[in-house]
Design a protein around this motif. Structure first.
Motif, PDB file in Angstrom:
ATOM      1  N   CYS A   7     -19.309 -18.789  21.633  1.00  0.00           N
ATOM      2  CA  CYS A   7     -19.555 -20.019  20.878  1.00  0.00           C
ATOM      3  C   CYS A   7     -18.552 -20.115  19.743  1.00  0.00           C
ATOM      4  O   CYS A   7     -17.927 -19.119  19.357  1.00  0.00           O
ATOM      5  CB  CYS A   7     -20.985 -20.057  20.332  1.00  0.00           C
ATOM      6  SG  CYS A   7     -21.287 -18.942  18.950  1.00  0.00           S
ATOM      7  N   LYS A  10     -18.459 -23.215  14.325  1.00  0.00           N
ATOM      8  CA  LYS A  10     -19.133 -24.478  14.015  1.00  0.00           C
ATOM      9  C   LYS A  10     -20.477 -24.563  14.733  1.00  0.00           C
ATOM     10  O   LYS A  10     -21.481 -24.993  14.155  1.00  0.00           O
ATOM     11  CB  LYS A  10     -18.258 -25.663  14.409  1.00  0.00           C
ATOM     12  CG  LYS A  10     -18.870 -27.025  14.057  1.00  0.00           C
ATOM     13  CD  LYS A  10     -17.970 -28.173  14.456  1.00  0.00           C
ATOM     14  CE  LYS A  10     -18.534 -29.510  13.957  1.00  0.00           C
ATOM     15  NZ  LYS A  10     -19.918 -29.753  14.366  1.00  0.00           N
ATOM     16  N   GLU A  11     -20.508 -24.142  16.003  1.00  0.00           N
ATOM     17  CA  GLU A  11     -21.766 -24.168  16.753  1.00  0.00           C
ATOM     18  C   GLU A  11     -22.786 -23.238  16.124  1.00  0.00           C
ATOM     19  O   GLU A  11     -23.979 -23.571  16.050  1.00  0.00           O
ATOM     20  CB  GLU A  11     -21.502 -23.779  18.211  1.00  0.00           C
ATOM     21  CG  GLU A  11     -20.765 -24.849  19.010  1.00  0.00           C
ATOM     22  CD  GLU A  11     -20.338 -24.371  20.380  1.00  0.00           C
ATOM     23  OE1 GLU A  11     -20.187 -25.218  21.283  1.00  0.00           O
ATOM     24  OE2 GLU A  11     -20.143 -23.144  20.561  1.00  0.00           O
ATOM     25  N   TYR A  12     -22.322 -22.090  15.650  1.00  0.00           N
ATOM     26  CA  TYR A  12     -23.233 -21.152  14.982  1.00  0.00           C
ATOM     27  C   TYR A  12     -23.824 -21.797  13.728  1.00  0.00           C
ATOM     28  O   TYR A  12     -25.038 -21.779  13.518  1.00  0.00           O
ATOM     29  CB  TYR A  12     -22.481 -19.867  14.611  1.00  0.00           C
ATOM     30  CG  TYR A  12     -23.324 -18.879  13.821  1.00  0.00           C
ATOM     31  CD1 TYR A  12     -23.946 -17.803  14.443  1.00  0.00           C
ATOM     32  CD2 TYR A  12     -23.509 -19.027  12.441  1.00  0.00           C
ATOM     33  CE1 TYR A  12     -24.718 -16.898  13.725  1.00  0.00           C
ATOM     34  CE2 TYR A  12     -24.284 -18.148  11.711  1.00  0.00           C
ATOM     35  CZ  TYR A  12     -24.883 -17.082  12.355  1.00  0.00           C
ATOM     36  OH  TYR A  12     -25.659 -16.200  11.646  1.00  0.00           O
ATOM     37  N   VAL A  13     -22.948 -22.373  12.903  1.00  0.00           N
ATOM     38  CA  VAL A  13     -23.406 -22.983  11.648  1.00  0.00           C
ATOM     39  C   VAL A  13     -24.368 -24.143  11.919  1.00  0.00           C
ATOM     40  O   VAL A  13     -25.373 -24.311  11.217  1.00  0.00           O
ATOM     41  CB  VAL A  13     -22.194 -23.462  10.821  1.00  0.00           C
ATOM     42  CG1 VAL A  13     -22.646 -24.309   9.628  1.00  0.00           C
ATOM     43  CG2 VAL A  13     -21.382 -22.267  10.337  1.00  0.00           C
ATOM     44  N   ASP A  14     -24.097 -24.925  12.939  1.00  0.00           N
ATOM     45  CA  ASP A  14     -24.980 -26.043  13.283  1.00  0.00           C
ATOM     46  C   ASP A  14     -26.365 -25.563  13.697  1.00  0.00           C
ATOM     47  O   ASP A  14     -27.352 -26.295  13.562  1.00  0.00           O
ATOM     48  CB  ASP A  14     -24.372 -26.869  14.421  1.00  0.00           C
ATOM     49  CG  ASP A  14     -23.155 -27.679  13.973  1.00  0.00           C
ATOM     50  OD1 ASP A  14     -22.989 -27.849  12.747  1.00  0.00           O
ATOM     51  OD2 ASP A  14     -22.379 -28.122  14.842  1.00  0.00           O
ATOM     52  N   ARG A  15     -26.447 -24.329  14.219  1.00  0.00           N
ATOM     53  CA  ARG A  15     -27.734 -23.788  14.682  1.00  0.00           C
ATOM     54  C   ARG A  15     -28.436 -22.941  13.619  1.00  0.00           C
ATOM     55  O   ARG A  15     -29.528 -22.437  13.863  1.00  0.00           O
ATOM     56  CB  ARG A  15     -27.514 -22.926  15.928  1.00  0.00           C
ATOM     57  CG  ARG A  15     -27.071 -23.676  17.159  1.00  0.00           C
ATOM     58  CD  ARG A  15     -27.257 -22.823  18.401  1.00  0.00           C
ATOM     59  NE  ARG A  15     -26.387 -21.641  18.414  1.00  0.00           N
ATOM     60  CZ  ARG A  15     -25.279 -21.540  19.143  1.00  0.00           C
ATOM     61  NH1 ARG A  15     -24.884 -22.564  19.879  1.00  0.00           N
ATOM     62  NH2 ARG A  15     -24.568 -20.430  19.127  1.00  0.00           N
ATOM     63  N   GLU A  69     -17.060 -23.361   5.924  1.00  0.00           N
ATOM     64  CA  GLU A  69     -17.870 -24.459   5.377  1.00  0.00           C
ATOM     65  C   GLU A  69     -18.856 -23.970   4.312  1.00  0.00           C
ATOM     66  O   GLU A  69     -20.020 -24.381   4.273  1.00  0.00           O
ATOM     67  CB  GLU A  69     -18.620 -25.183   6.508  1.00  0.00           C
ATOM     68  CG  GLU A  69     -17.694 -25.944   7.454  1.00  0.00           C
ATOM     69  CD  GLU A  69     -18.469 -26.788   8.455  1.00  0.00           C
ATOM     70  OE1 GLU A  69     -19.710 -26.668   8.505  1.00  0.00           O
ATOM     71  OE2 GLU A  69     -17.829 -27.574   9.183  1.00  0.00           O
TER      72      GLU A  69
END
Length: 216
Positions: A7, A10-15, A69
């Motif tokens: 992943c 960004k995908e990690y942070v979104d989750r 971020e």
């Protein structure tokens, strides 16, 4: 760790869970080795995703990046995880201040500190690195390159909820100079090394002490 697939950050942070501030990651030779780390259990139970870093260069890359971020990268085997269990253990640590002090004194320069863990659930012990210095993975990477100069400040963490802890305190009550207490200190430290994939300084002595305790 969410679904075993690659992943993006960004995908990690979104989750990330509500209130989670850090991007948690773990280093190891492969996925199976990381999933077996005792530090993983608490995070799994809390539903906190962990990034698996299986290439030796990953740790250095993450250190260079620093954050994404506004969320800093944080190794599960380094520093404080900032979990609620920390508050629960503070009073217990005060009650066992003598035990922790005597363990640190006996282990000497092998460890920078001995403390009660807030990252373990069923595991008895683990070894972590101080947040201010290099990680255990960095130390091993430099050692593999025949450059043993970089050393992590090792911290031995003990799970106060494990049944072994009550036995350890009983042995300590018999005297910090007793052979039993010294054996327990050495065994716990060597066990923590093995969990990190590091060979004990004296494997023969470790095996003999385990055999002796099993015989009892």
């Amino acid at each position: 760790s969410k679904d075993g697939k690659l992943c993006t950050i960004k995908e990690y942070v979104d989750r990330m869970k509500d209130g989670q501030q850090k991007i948690y990651y773990a280093t190891g030779k492969d996925k199976e080795a990381i999933e077996g780390l005792p530090q993983m259990e608490m995070l799994r139970d809390r539903g906190i995703e962990v990034l698996y870093m299986t290439d030796p260069v990953d740790e250095f890359a993450v250190e260079a990046i620093g954050e994404y971020e506004g969320h800093r990268f944080h190794s599960i085997s380094r520093g404080d995880l900032d979990l609620e269990e920390k508050k629960k253990n503070e009073e217990l640590a005060k009650d066992n201040e003598g035990l922790l002090k005597d363990m640190k004194e006996f282990l000497g320069d092998k460890v920078a500190d001995v403390r009660l863990s807030n990252r373990l659930k069923s595991g008895a012990v683990c070894l972590v690195a101080d947040a201010a210095g290099p990680s255990l993975a960095m130390e091993q990477a430099f050692a593999a390159a025949n450059n043993p100069m970089l050393k992590a400040r090792r911290i031995l963490e003990i799970n106060p909820q494990h049944e072994l802890f009550s036995k350890l305190t009983a042995v300590h009550d018999q005297g910090k100079d007793s052979q039993s207490f010294k054996d327990y200190c050495n065994l716990l430290y060597d066990q923590a090394l093995l969990l990190e994939g590091i060979m004990p300084d004296d494997p023969v002595a470790f095996a003999n002490k385990v055999a002796s305790l099993m015989a009892k």
